[in-house]
Design a protein around this motif. Structure first.
Motif, PDB file in Angstrom:
ATOM      1  N   THR A 214       0.849  -1.195   0.000  1.00  0.00           N
ATOM      2  CA  THR A 214       0.000   0.000   0.000  1.00  0.00           C
ATOM      3  C   THR A 214       0.885   1.246   0.000  1.00  0.00           C
ATOM      4  O   THR A 214       2.071   1.191   0.352  1.00  0.00           O
TER       5      THR A 214
ATOM      6  N   GLN B  79       0.633   3.603   2.057  1.00  0.00           N
ATOM      7  CA  GLN B  79       0.998   3.832   3.462  1.00  0.00           C
ATOM      8  C   GLN B  79       2.240   3.020   3.853  1.00  0.00           C
ATOM      9  O   GLN B  79       3.131   3.530   4.544  1.00  0.00           O
ATOM     10  N   GLU B  80       2.287   1.770   3.402  1.00  0.00           N
ATOM     11  CA  GLU B  80       3.449   0.930   3.716  1.00  0.00           C
ATOM     12  C   GLU B  80       4.717   1.487   3.076  1.00  0.00           C
ATOM     13  O   GLU B  80       5.788   1.499   3.679  1.00  0.00           O
TER      14      GLU B  80
ATOM     15  N   ASN C 213       5.242   4.585   2.237  1.00  0.00           N
ATOM     16  CA  ASN C 213       5.621   5.820   2.931  1.00  0.00           C
ATOM     17  C   ASN C 213       6.275   5.545   4.281  1.00  0.00           C
ATOM     18  O   ASN C 213       7.112   6.319   4.743  1.00  0.00           O
TER      19      ASN C 213
END
Lengths: 239, 239
Positions: free
Chosen positions: A149, A151-152, A154
């Protein structure tokens, strides 16, 4: 930029093997092979005048080294601004018991690589690096995984370091005593050491019918980790 | 001087485990056990603004670490004047294949110890250190050896570092995925890793009738090095 046509790392005060220069090697083939056969390195860097030495998974791509971690790690905050770093890999091959204390020793194959570490902030380079971090150990594995993802991605920091200087240092001769000491009735031996894989432990929560994919065969009970890792690296990078 | 009655290393900015604080330990028992179970450490120090990370044999005595080498080594020249150093030990326990790239990981037990390294120049302390360097791995071995010459002792440098700060970091949980990912038909496993002894190789030039002395039994084919080293350390230091 590294000289891609070079066959050896340039030798200078930083990387010249001073103690036991006969054990030093600077050619790409020797240095890269020792790096590619390892999964774990120790990365050293300086923060507020203190040296830090941190173990981390890493890998090589041409004359560049990569490692990664969380955004909150001290190491990554430190190196992300272009800090000098030293990445060291050690294959610990034996303990050597000689006929006097002075000749007790160890066999080993190590590499020290120096350069300036930088944060990988280009998104395409970062995605590619995170893919290779897995695939260099387990060829083609990322194609089978749930995709990362945003988020991962980042939350992960990737560091790259072009190797400016590097040296390998190898001792592989077992017991060597003073000539006169061989006549003494003292026991001496070499104890070989190997980092080996054990029996792989499938996750207890695997869905029924999910099989171990091909490409992991080298990670089997009793096989040296370096054999598996070197084969995986060569399969993935084809060099 | 270290506080000999303390049960924990003091926690400060230098040694606080920032990334994954749940993995951090500061108690003497945990830190010392991980140190005593290892023969090899990576020592990091700063020379002319560059970090160096060097593998070396080492050992612990109370809250002090020792390592040694030749007088000509860069590391020892650097630290002998009271340089800041970081000594790191890593037990690399597994590779972890998860259901997404982000959760790929490794199990490990590591220690980082910080302090100021000093040259051991007192002859009695140096002789004792060179004896323990051998005996902590092979109990009572020095009593069986040809005694060290003055020249050999002079040619060896011993470094001591009182531990000012230390932390252990431990991950030992194998595969941990996002809860939702367990429903995916993706293979995941833990590959255990162990540094093991192989079959000891007696020196080919042993005199006839010279037997392997008692006390080396733990160094046998298939036994983890850390089991043998920890037992030897405890036998020699009785702690």
């Amino acid at each position: 930029m590294p000289d891609v046509s070079a066959r050896n790392y340039p030798v200078g005060t930083l990387n010249r093997v001073k103690r036991r220069p006969d054990r030093g090697h600077y050619d790409h083939e020797t240095v890269h092979r020792l790096l590619d056969a390892a999964a774990l390195a120790h990365v050293s860097y300086v923060v507020d005048g203190w040296p830090f030495c941190t173990p981390t998974l890493f890998w090589r791509e041409h004359q560049r080294l990569y490692w990664h971690g969380s955004n909150s790690s001290r190491m990554l905050k430190s190196v992300s601004s272009g800090q000098r770093a030293c990445l060291t890999v050690t294959h610990f091959d034996s303990l050597v018991l000689a006929r006097c204390g002075f000749n007790h020793s160890a066999d080993y194959r190590s590499v020290m690589a120096f350069g300036c570490a930088r944060l990988v902030d280009d998104l395409a380079e970062k995605r590619q690096a995170l893919k290779m971090m897995v695939d260099r150990l387990f060829p083609n594995r990322t194609a089978l995984l749930r995709q990362s993802t945003e988020q991962e991605i980042n939350a992960t920091t990737v560091v790259a370091m072009d190797i400016e200087r590097a040296s390998a240092k190898i001792r592989c001769k077992g017991v060597v005593d003073e000539e006169g000491d061989y006549a003494l009735p003292i026991y001496a031996e070499r104890i070989p050491l190997t980092l080996v894989c054990g029996v792989p432990e499938p996750c207890p929560r695997l869905l029924q019918g999910v099989q171990r994919p091909i490409g992991l065969e080298q990670y089997r009970d009793g096989n040296p980790l370096e054999t598996a890792v070197l084969a995986a690296h060569r399969s993935t990078y084809r060099d």
